[in-house]
Scaffold this motif. Sequence first.
Motif, short mmCIF file in Angstrom:
data_model
loop_
_atom_site.label_atom_id
_atom_site.label_comp_id
_atom_site.label_asym_id
_atom_site.label_seq_id
_atom_site.Cartn_x
_atom_site.Cartn_y
_atom_site.Cartn_z
N SER A 115 62.63 -50.91 17.88
CA SER A 115 61.27 -51.45 17.79
C SER A 115 60.25 -50.42 18.29
O SER A 115 60.56 -49.24 18.44
N VAL A 116 59.04 -50.86 18.54
CA VAL A 116 58.00 -49.96 19.03
C VAL A 116 57.45 -50.50 20.36
O VAL A 116 57.69 -51.63 20.74
N ASN A 117 56.73 -49.63 21.06
CA ASN A 117 56.15 -49.96 22.36
C ASN A 117 57.23 -50.34 23.38
O ASN A 117 56.98 -51.14 24.28
N ARG A 118 58.40 -49.77 23.23
CA ARG A 118 59.49 -49.99 24.17
C ARG A 118 59.46 -48.87 25.22
O ARG A 118 59.40 -47.69 24.88
N THR A 119 59.48 -49.24 26.50
CA THR A 119 59.50 -48.25 27.57
C THR A 119 60.94 -47.88 27.90
O THR A 119 61.78 -48.76 28.11
N VAL A 120 61.22 -46.59 27.94
CA VAL A 120 62.54 -46.06 28.26
C VAL A 120 62.46 -45.37 29.62
O VAL A 120 61.57 -44.55 29.84
N GLU A 141 67.55 -43.17 18.79
CA GLU A 141 66.57 -44.10 18.24
C GLU A 141 66.25 -45.19 19.26
O GLU A 141 67.15 -45.79 19.84
N VAL A 142 64.97 -45.43 19.49
CA VAL A 142 64.54 -46.50 20.40
C VAL A 142 64.20 -47.71 19.55
O VAL A 142 63.31 -47.65 18.70
#
Length: 266
Positions: free
Chosen positions: A84-89, A81-82
């Motif tokens: 929040s949203v709009n998170r760059t991995v 799971e990443v």
Amino acid sequence: MTGKTRLRWVYRASIGTGMACGTALGLASPAAATTLNSVVLDAPYVTVSFRDTYPNDSDSTLVLTPKSGGGEVRRIRVAGEVPSVNRTVVKRVNAGISPGVAYCAVVETTTRAEEGIAGRFGGTFTSNRTCSEAAGSANAPAEVSIGSITGEENPPAGTNRNYWISYSNSGADAKGVTVDVQTSGSLTMRRPPESGTFHGMQCAASGTGFRCSGGTLPKGAKGEIPLLAMVKNAGPGAIHATISVAGDPNPGNNAQTLGVIAVPRT
């Protein structure tokens, strides 16, 4: 209204209501859960950068297919799971890929079902497709980055201090590299670095700092470039550094900032 007409009207109304309810319940397919930014091949390793855009993701898998067709398709889990949203991995994994082989990639993201009446069913969604050449090939991209900026974070006002900006290239040989370093707040530059010393870059004053250009970074090259700074006054200040080269597939790691709080000189 006749009986047949009434039945047709009821049927159409039921279908329309069902479609509206389906939309309200979120049953329509969502947009792709991830945006694949870049894939850098360095057999057996792969560095992947992707941006998560879906709130209920639970798992992300990198799927690699040989660009020429045929060969083994590889699937590697690159994230759970990443938050929040709009998170760059950005993830570097041992994918067991073959040297000299170009691959195309997508990221498959599995999502959980949303709770509540307006929730969506979970599912698996596929990102955009990106192809990359093998490291060492004529078409392989350079992949430059700015690392840490080191130096005193509470410098005394009215003194001179040196800071060091680290940079590297994890991709193919990089030509025409530019490093730009700027100051703000309580810091200012004393003088630019000596030209030609840092991977051949030519350095000159620019704005509130300096710009070094024309450098050549071989694959795996690392270095540090100094900022010779003067602490003008007490208070907050910052050093902002960026690096760039044509064709860099992952600009997300090309900038770094160090904040300082200058203190009164005793």
